[in-house]
Motif scaffolding. Structure first.
Motif, PDB file in Angstrom:
ATOM      1  N   GLU A 119       0.750  -1.229  -0.073  1.00  0.00           N
ATOM      2  CA  GLU A 119      -0.094   0.007   0.021  1.00  0.00           C
ATOM      3  C   GLU A 119       0.829   1.202  -0.037  1.00  0.00           C
ATOM      4  O   GLU A 119       0.608   2.121  -0.568  1.00  0.00           O
ATOM      5  N   GLU A 120       1.957   1.074   0.742  1.00  0.00           N
ATOM      6  CA  GLU A 120       2.764   2.407   0.825  1.00  0.00           C
ATOM      7  C   GLU A 120       3.474   2.642  -0.348  1.00  0.00           C
ATOM      8  O   GLU A 120       3.611   3.804  -1.060  1.00  0.00           O
ATOM      9  N   VAL A 121       3.866   1.603  -1.245  1.00  0.00           N
ATOM     10  CA  VAL A 121       4.304   1.833  -2.515  1.00  0.00           C
ATOM     11  C   VAL A 121       3.344   2.065  -3.605  1.00  0.00           C
ATOM     12  O   VAL A 121       3.511   2.943  -4.452  1.00  0.00           O
ATOM     13  N   LEU A 122       1.935   1.833  -3.383  1.00  0.00           N
ATOM     14  CA  LEU A 122       0.863   2.067  -4.380  1.00  0.00           C
ATOM     15  C   LEU A 122       0.522   3.365  -4.132  1.00  0.00           C
ATOM     16  O   LEU A 122       0.040   4.072  -5.229  1.00  0.00           O
ATOM     17  N   ALA A 123       0.807   3.795  -3.025  1.00  0.00           N
ATOM     18  CA  ALA A 123       0.253   5.342  -2.550  1.00  0.00           C
ATOM     19  C   ALA A 123       1.372   6.439  -3.182  1.00  0.00           C
ATOM     20  O   ALA A 123       0.900   7.448  -3.136  1.00  0.00           O
ATOM     21  N   GLN A 124       2.539   6.110  -3.718  1.00  0.00           N
ATOM     22  CA  GLN A 124       3.349   6.849  -4.299  1.00  0.00           C
ATOM     23  C   GLN A 124       3.156   7.174  -5.920  1.00  0.00           C
ATOM     24  O   GLN A 124       2.775   6.224  -6.489  1.00  0.00           O
ATOM     25  N   PRO A 125       3.633   8.541  -6.351  1.00  0.00           N
ATOM     26  CA  PRO A 125       3.549   8.352  -7.807  1.00  0.00           C
ATOM     27  C   PRO A 125       4.419   7.658  -8.339  1.00  0.00           C
ATOM     28  O   PRO A 125       5.622   8.031  -7.917  1.00  0.00           O
ATOM     29  N   LEU A 126       4.312   6.613  -9.169  1.00  0.00           N
ATOM     30  CA  LEU A 126       5.119   5.821  -9.714  1.00  0.00           C
ATOM     31  C   LEU A 126       5.401   5.807 -11.438  1.00  0.00           C
ATOM     32  O   LEU A 126       4.326   6.115 -11.987  1.00  0.00           O
ATOM     33  N   MET A 127       6.302   5.907 -11.819  1.00  0.00           N
ATOM     34  CA  MET A 127       6.799   5.889 -13.332  1.00  0.00           C
ATOM     35  C   MET A 127       7.353   4.797 -13.718  1.00  0.00           C
ATOM     36  O   MET A 127       8.288   4.131 -13.316  1.00  0.00           O
ATOM     37  N   HIS A 128       6.801   4.232 -14.856  1.00  0.00           N
ATOM     38  CA  HIS A 128       7.524   3.148 -15.710  1.00  0.00           C
ATOM     39  C   HIS A 128       8.985   3.392 -15.856  1.00  0.00           C
ATOM     40  O   HIS A 128       9.056   4.467 -16.688  1.00  0.00           O
ATOM     41  N   GLN A 129       9.788   2.645 -15.836  1.00  0.00           N
ATOM     42  CA  GLN A 129      11.257   2.795 -16.091  1.00  0.00           C
ATOM     43  C   GLN A 129      11.554   1.965 -17.168  1.00  0.00           C
ATOM     44  O   GLN A 129      11.497   0.806 -17.015  1.00  0.00           O
ATOM     45  N   PRO A 130      12.406   2.215 -18.325  1.00  0.00           N
ATOM     46  CA  PRO A 130      13.030   3.548 -18.438  1.00  0.00           C
ATOM     47  C   PRO A 130      12.222   4.492 -19.377  1.00  0.00           C
ATOM     48  O   PRO A 130      12.445   5.621 -19.611  1.00  0.00           O
ATOM     49  N   GLU A 131      10.853   4.070 -19.330  1.00  0.00           N
ATOM     50  CA  GLU A 131       9.925   4.884 -20.491  1.00  0.00           C
ATOM     51  C   GLU A 131       9.650   6.150 -19.922  1.00  0.00           C
ATOM     52  O   GLU A 131       9.118   7.201 -20.592  1.00  0.00           O
ATOM     53  N   ASN A 132       9.556   6.175 -18.495  1.00  0.00           N
ATOM     54  CA  ASN A 132       9.075   7.344 -17.756  1.00  0.00           C
ATOM     55  C   ASN A 132       7.615   7.692 -18.025  1.00  0.00           C
ATOM     56  O   ASN A 132       7.142   8.768 -18.280  1.00  0.00           O
ATOM     57  N   VAL A 133       6.728   6.498 -18.004  1.00  0.00           N
ATOM     58  CA  VAL A 133       5.565   6.775 -18.287  1.00  0.00           C
ATOM     59  C   VAL A 133       4.556   6.580 -16.832  1.00  0.00           C
ATOM     60  O   VAL A 133       5.094   5.359 -16.135  1.00  0.00           O
ATOM     61  N   PRO A 134       3.727   7.354 -16.474  1.00  0.00           N
ATOM     62  CA  PRO A 134       2.867   7.162 -15.336  1.00  0.00           C
ATOM     63  C   PRO A 134       2.538   5.851 -15.232  1.00  0.00           C
ATOM     64  O   PRO A 134       1.755   5.420 -16.019  1.00  0.00           O
TER      65      PRO A 134
END
Lengths: 268, 268
Positions: free
Chosen positions: A168-183
């Motif tokens: 849940e902690e991880v899911l609560a963060q704004p995450l970007m796919h790497q290396p494409e940098n897509v939300p």
């Protein structure tokens, strides 16, 4: 191969050492090295740690004497073989690798590409081993390096089997796919994690640096806890994830068995 | 697999820390671990280093915080994954391994036994990698461990190509074949070293722990210096060292080429 483009610079080695005890300063010197800079001059060491050159030289002298650092003919410092010897006793790297390597070798022989083994360390994964055939596709991550949990096959497996609170902690963060940098969509990631738990398998397609497919499975210890993830990374072209899945799961089970999982209770 | 029977106890971790600066004490705590004791309680740490328990706990606290140590649910300490991450930047282990692993994989696939890679560290060899097939013969040494120069295949290669002054120092010592504990004849060893230099190959037969043959060859860097030795270790029964020699030499040359040896000068 040496990091994620666009990732924030790593904090370690750059924190101000003011007020830190001498041990912390010595550890800061070790932290100053990274895969882009395995060799550092004294002034680079001083600049990267914020430790004055005279103190850095004195501390580096102690580390040199013990073998935690080595110094080349050109005066530059690097991490010493002695430190690696001691560090190879880390149960989460060496112990696991010893059990895993023959199974990883089998998978590499079958796939002729990359075979990865990773463990979770805080909010990232650390790759403890990678076997790569000659001519394998370009790899983004190296053994000893860190990988994001949410955008790598091994990372997703480690995240899927982590404690729910941590997820849940991880899911609560704004995450970007790497290396494409897509939300990353938290809802989609949540579904992915549920599928991984259901199937015992993660299948991830990535477009960069080249189109690849990663197929990953969990490794359990004697207590049934997921302690590592194993994956194969192959070019997307001609990849047959449905055929790779059973191979990866079988090898991951072999490693788990080697770690004591699913063993019948010993009858003394 | 965890050491040479009958070898003298290792000095590291047992030196008196009296008067040592705090960095040396911290390093002594790391040195207290070995392959027979990858987990230690606080009192064991204190006893093995001679550091009072209260100081040991305080220092271990700094090392835990940084990740050089980890502590299990049972309170025992072990080497931390973070230390292994940093140590994996050691050019003499990681850099070499990255180049060598695919070639080692080829050799393992052909021989289905052990493939070893070692570098010299003082008067011993350190094994930086070992690939072992399922069902390979029992192995005496482990990756991250030390091997005697004069009674292992990789060790003999490293000794044969060391500076003459260093060789004479070694030859002047009373040496025992390990693990058999039989005295080594300096004259015979001198002949063996000359043959290895002439052939670019070492073939060693050993009776224990099982009858095995080790075939080893040198790895050169871009300056032509021998920086490592590669070997295969196979059961003596049915072994054909004459056929293994070319395979080992070819793989060792492949690694050398990967390190920059024998490259034509670049024309920009």
């Amino acid at each position: 191969m040496t990091g994620v483009p666009g990732a924030p610079p790593r904090a370690r080695g750059h924190r101000p050492p003011a007020g830190d005890p001498v041990v912390d300063r010595a550890l800061a010197l070790l932290s100053a090295f990274d895969s882009n800079r395995p060799y550092l001059t004294l002034s680079e060491l001083s600049r990267r740690t914020g430790i004055p050159a005279s103190s850095a030289l004195r501390l580096a002298g102690r580390l040199l004497e013990w073998g935690a650092l080595e110094r080349g003919a050109d005066g530059r410092f690097s991490i010493g073989l002695r430190l690696w010897e001691v560090a190879s006793l880390s149960p989460r790297s060496h112990g696991l690798r010893q059990v895993a390597l023959p199974f990883m070798g089998d998978l590499e022989e079958v796939t002729r590409q990359h075979v990865l083994l990773a463990v979770r360390e805080g909010e990232e994964a650390v790759m403890v081993e990678r076997l790569s055939s000659h001519g394998a596709v370009p790899a983004l991550y190296r053994a000893g390096g860190r990988l994001p949990l949410h955008s790598t096959g091994v990372g997703l497996v480690l995240l899927a089997f982590a404690e729910p609170g941590f997820q849940e902690e991880v899911l609560a963060q704004p995450l970007m796919h790497q290396p494409e940098n897509v939300p990353v969509s938290p809802a989609a990631l949540r579904r992915t994690l549920a599928e991984i738990r259901r199937d015992g398998l993660s299948t991830l397609r990535r477009a960069a640096p080249g189109p690849i497919v990663s197929v990953a499975a969990p490794v359990h210890d004697a207590q049934g806890t997921v302690v590592a993830a194993l994956s194969v990374v192959v070019p997307a072209e001609n990849a047959e994830p449905r055929l790779l899945g059973p191979a990866v799961r079988t090898a991951a089970r072999g490693i788990s068995r080697g770690l004591g999982a699913w063993r019948a209770p010993a009858t003394p």
